[in-house]
Design a protein around this motif. Sequence first.
Motif, mmCIF file in Angstrom:
data_model
loop_
_atom_site.group_PDB
_atom_site.id
_atom_site.type_symbol
_atom_site.label_atom_id
_atom_site.label_comp_id
_atom_site.label_asym_id
_atom_site.label_seq_id
_atom_site.Cartn_x
_atom_site.Cartn_y
_atom_site.Cartn_z
ATOM 1 N N ALA A 65 0.828 -1.204 0.000
ATOM 2 C CA ALA A 65 0.000 0.000 0.000
ATOM 3 C C ALA A 65 0.868 1.262 0.000
ATOM 4 C CB ALA A 65 -0.927 0.001 1.210
ATOM 5 N N ALA A 66 1.925 1.273 0.800
ATOM 6 C CA ALA A 66 2.788 2.459 0.889
ATOM 7 C C ALA A 66 3.512 2.728 -0.422
ATOM 8 C CB ALA A 66 3.782 2.302 2.030
ATOM 9 N N GLN A 67 3.765 1.679 -1.211
ATOM 10 C CA GLN A 67 4.437 1.862 -2.499
ATOM 11 C C GLN A 67 3.562 2.617 -3.489
ATOM 12 O OE1 GLN A 67 7.806 1.005 -3.013
ATOM 13 N NE2 GLN A 67 7.464 0.887 -0.818
ATOM 14 N N ARG A 68 2.272 2.726 -3.213
ATOM 15 C CA ARG A 68 1.352 3.459 -4.091
ATOM 16 C C ARG A 68 1.554 4.962 -4.001
ATOM 17 N NH1 ARG A 68 -1.121 -0.018 -7.652
ATOM 18 N NH2 ARG A 68 -1.697 -1.906 -6.550
ATOM 19 N N GLY A 69 2.122 5.434 -2.903
ATOM 20 C CA GLY A 69 2.329 6.866 -2.700
ATOM 21 C C GLY A 69 1.745 7.304 -1.371
ATOM 22 N N PRO A 70 1.697 8.613 -1.139
ATOM 23 C CA PRO A 70 1.193 9.120 0.149
ATOM 24 C C PRO A 70 -0.235 8.667 0.473
ATOM 25 C CG PRO A 70 2.223 10.884 -1.107
ATOM 26 C CD PRO A 70 2.166 9.682 -2.006
ATOM 27 N N GLY A 71 -1.085 8.570 -0.527
ATOM 28 C CA GLY A 71 -2.457 8.115 -0.284
ATOM 29 C C GLY A 71 -2.501 6.663 0.157
ATOM 30 N N GLY A 72 -1.670 5.830 -0.439
ATOM 31 C CA GLY A 72 -1.601 4.424 -0.050
ATOM 32 C C GLY A 72 -1.038 4.251 1.350
ATOM 33 N N ALA A 73 -0.003 5.026 1.678
ATOM 34 C CA ALA A 73 0.576 4.957 3.023
ATOM 35 C C ALA A 73 -0.445 5.410 4.064
ATOM 36 C CB ALA A 73 1.836 5.815 3.104
#
Length: 124
Positions: free
Chosen positions: A60-68
């Motif tokens: 999830a964090a690899q998706r970007g700030p929204g994923g994190a």
Amino acid sequence: MKLFTGLIFCSLVLGASGLLSFLGEAARGTWDMLRAYHDMREANYIGADKYFHARGNYDAAQRGPGGAWAAKVISDGRENFQRFTDRFSFGGSGRGAEDSRADQAANEWGRSGKPMDPGRKPPG
């Protein structure tokens, strides 16, 4: 006046596009967390839950700030809900504060971006 109106309009468009990007990352991050949970249930292997906690948060964090952000909200919500329900489990659920701290350590490990190695157990 037309320049000012144009600048305001452009800033609104850019702001909306940034928000849409963040929400898209959060949605995909939520999907990553659900996929890790599903994989954990399917694996049904005792002692592997910390790996799946870390993997879901990492993906999830690899998706970007929204994923994190989505990973943190989901992880914190899950642990808080589990601690709340443990108070009402007669005889205990077998998951206490220590397990919750270990889960959160694995969650943070995953969100930190450190590589996932199935042969190495995440902290917790």
